[in-house]
Design an enzyme around this catalytic site. Structure first.
Site, mmCIF file in Angstrom:
data_model
loop_
_atom_site.group_PDB
_atom_site.id
_atom_site.type_symbol
_atom_site.label_atom_id
_atom_site.label_comp_id
_atom_site.label_asym_id
_atom_site.label_seq_id
_atom_site.Cartn_x
_atom_site.Cartn_y
_atom_site.Cartn_z
ATOM 1 N N ASN A 1 8.584 -45.611 25.909
ATOM 2 C CA ASN A 1 8.527 -44.578 24.869
ATOM 3 C C ASN A 1 9.302 -43.371 25.385
ATOM 4 O O ASN A 1 8.799 -42.609 26.206
ATOM 5 C CB ASN A 1 7.060 -44.218 24.581
ATOM 6 C CG ASN A 1 6.934 -43.064 23.606
ATOM 7 O OD1 ASN A 1 7.914 -42.686 22.940
ATOM 8 N ND2 ASN A 1 5.743 -42.497 23.500
ATOM 9 N N LYS B 1 10.152 -40.765 23.784
ATOM 10 C CA LYS B 1 9.787 -39.508 23.101
ATOM 11 C C LYS B 1 11.064 -38.784 22.660
ATOM 12 O O LYS B 1 11.993 -39.447 22.213
ATOM 13 C CB LYS B 1 8.898 -38.656 24.009
ATOM 14 C CG LYS B 1 7.738 -39.493 24.582
ATOM 15 C CD LYS B 1 6.695 -38.705 25.289
ATOM 16 C CE LYS B 1 5.625 -39.663 25.823
ATOM 17 N NZ LYS B 1 4.464 -39.013 26.355
ATOM 18 N N HIS C 1 0.563 -42.245 17.902
ATOM 19 C CA HIS C 1 0.623 -41.706 19.266
ATOM 20 C C HIS C 1 -0.141 -40.376 19.317
ATOM 21 O O HIS C 1 -0.112 -39.605 18.350
ATOM 22 C CB HIS C 1 2.084 -41.505 19.690
ATOM 23 C CG HIS C 1 2.207 -41.189 21.139
ATOM 24 N ND1 HIS C 1 2.003 -39.932 21.638
ATOM 25 C CD2 HIS C 1 2.475 -41.984 22.207
ATOM 26 C CE1 HIS C 1 2.148 -39.972 22.963
ATOM 27 N NE2 HIS C 1 2.437 -41.202 23.336
ATOM 28 N N GLU D 1 0.470 -37.650 20.638
ATOM 29 C CA GLU D 1 1.294 -36.453 20.374
ATOM 30 C C GLU D 1 1.500 -36.275 18.873
ATOM 31 O O GLU D 1 1.531 -35.148 18.372
ATOM 32 C CB GLU D 1 2.635 -36.568 21.122
ATOM 33 C CG GLU D 1 2.446 -36.319 22.608
ATOM 34 C CD GLU D 1 3.429 -37.032 23.515
ATOM 35 O OE1 GLU D 1 4.490 -37.483 23.036
ATOM 36 O OE2 GLU D 1 3.129 -37.153 24.718
ATOM 37 N N GLU E 1 -4.489 -45.517 25.217
ATOM 38 C CA GLU E 1 -3.839 -44.419 25.929
ATOM 39 C C GLU E 1 -4.781 -43.220 25.992
ATOM 40 O O GLU E 1 -4.796 -42.389 25.068
ATOM 41 C CB GLU E 1 -2.569 -43.987 25.195
ATOM 42 C CG GLU E 1 -1.492 -45.041 25.124
ATOM 43 C CD GLU E 1 -0.111 -44.383 25.063
ATOM 44 O OE1 GLU E 1 0.650 -44.532 26.025
ATOM 45 O OE2 GLU E 1 0.181 -43.705 24.061
ATOM 46 N N GLY F 1 1.241 -38.120 30.449
ATOM 47 C CA GLY F 1 2.143 -37.098 30.988
ATOM 48 C C GLY F 1 1.524 -36.206 32.047
ATOM 49 O O GLY F 1 2.071 -35.159 32.373
ATOM 50 N N SER G 1 0.585 -42.190 32.189
ATOM 51 C CA SER G 1 1.029 -42.032 33.581
ATOM 52 C C SER G 1 1.218 -43.363 34.308
ATOM 53 O O SER G 1 0.900 -43.479 35.501
ATOM 54 C CB SER G 1 0.071 -41.117 34.351
ATOM 55 O OG SER G 1 0.135 -39.800 33.817
HETATM 56 P P1 PGA Z 1 3.455 -41.071 30.145
HETATM 57 O O1 PGA Z 1 3.462 -41.241 28.552
HETATM 58 O O2 PGA Z 1 3.774 -42.422 30.738
HETATM 59 O O3 PGA Z 1 4.530 -40.059 30.425
HETATM 60 O O4 PGA Z 1 2.104 -40.616 30.523
HETATM 61 C C1 PGA Z 1 2.866 -42.358 27.965
HETATM 62 C C2 PGA Z 1 2.920 -42.232 26.460
HETATM 63 O O5 PGA Z 1 2.907 -41.110 25.945
HETATM 64 O O6 PGA Z 1 2.977 -43.246 25.762
#
Ligand code: PGA
Length: 250
Positions: free
Chosen positions: A8, A10, A92, A94, A165, A171, A211
């Site tokens: 992903n 983003k 997601h 976000e 998640e 993140g 992460s």
């Molecule tokens: P990350 O993001 O691996 O940077 O924690 C995962 C995601 O948002 O799907």
């Protein structure tokens, strides 16, 4: 067993050329039976699909719940399918937190995707830090899954990939432990079996995100550890060296 490895990206990188460089590096180093799915910014999908669709599958990071019409700024599931995508991430955290995505709109999106295209939705769910601290993880997962799958038949539901998640792990460099991931997976299976009484075990793929990196990939995917069906990788998916090691995992 073959795993699902999703990148992903983003809202990264800024230039399509930079993205091409990442995929060129991955092309040289990825050699795997695993399913590698790249979800770049939607503007990049078309050029990437024409250059790399023999190696990677591609997916959108979101889509709308109507096919076409006066919906400024939106992209429909049919459009993603038409340019060659096979997957689309929905819900997601976000999108939920920053773009007012609701359980209802997630359900509308999942429903439209499954009823009008062959795309596989990747449904993201997960509790935030406060919800975990208050022991609400199970009820949050239950609410998110039940509402996302409202009025979705068992046949259609079998196509979905569920990405657990935990929001506190996204993140942050902090990731869920093997036990937390296993517990979430068992709970997701239980919730799915409560909704679909005749759902055979392991029919719906359940992956982990938050992460993911070289330190934790083994215990997330190993059969004797959390044994997830795959991973959704954010930050590290933009680092070709590390991501190819994750993608090549066996
Ligand atoms: P990350 O993001 O691996 O940077 O924690 C995962 C995601 O948002 O799907």
């Amino acid at each position: 067993m073959k795993k699902i490895i999703i990148a992903n990206w983003k809202c990264n990188p800024i230039k399509v050329k930079e993205g091409e460089q990442i995929l060129l590096s991955l092309k040289k180093t990825i050699n795997t039976e695993n399913k590698v799915i790249i979800c770049p910014p939607s503007l990049f999908l078309s050029p990437f699909l024409s250059l790399f669709s023999d190696i990677f599958s591609f997916g959108g990071q979101d889509c709308f719940f109507e096919e076409k019409g006066a919906y400024t700024g939106e992209i429909s599931p049919k459009m993603l399918q038409d340019i060659g995508c096979k997957y689309v991430i929905i819900g997601h955290s976000e999108r939920r937190a920053l773009f007012s995505e609701t359980d209802k709109s997630i359900n509308q999106k999942i429903s439209k995707i499954l009823n009008s295209t062959k795309l596989t939705p990747i449904l993201c769910i997960g509790e935030n830090r406060e919800e975990r601290a208050k022991n609400k993880t199970y009820s949050i997962l239950e609410r998110q899954i039940t509402s996302a799958l409202n009025n979705i038949s068992i046949e259609k539901a079998k196509k979905i990939i569920i990405a657990y998640e935990p929001v506190w792990a996204i993140g942050t460099g902090v990731y869920a432990t093997k036990e937390e991931i296993k517990e979430a997976k068992n709970n997701i299976v239980k919730i799915l079996c409560d909704i679909y009484k005749k759902l055979p075990p392991n029919k719906i793929k359940i992956i982990y995100g938050g992460s993911v990196d070289l330190k934790n990939i083994a215990f997330i995917l190993n059969k004797n550890d959390a044994d997830m069906d795959g991973v959704l990788v954010g930050g590290v998916s933009l680092k070709p060296k590390d991501f190819s090691l994750i993608a090549n995992w066996k």
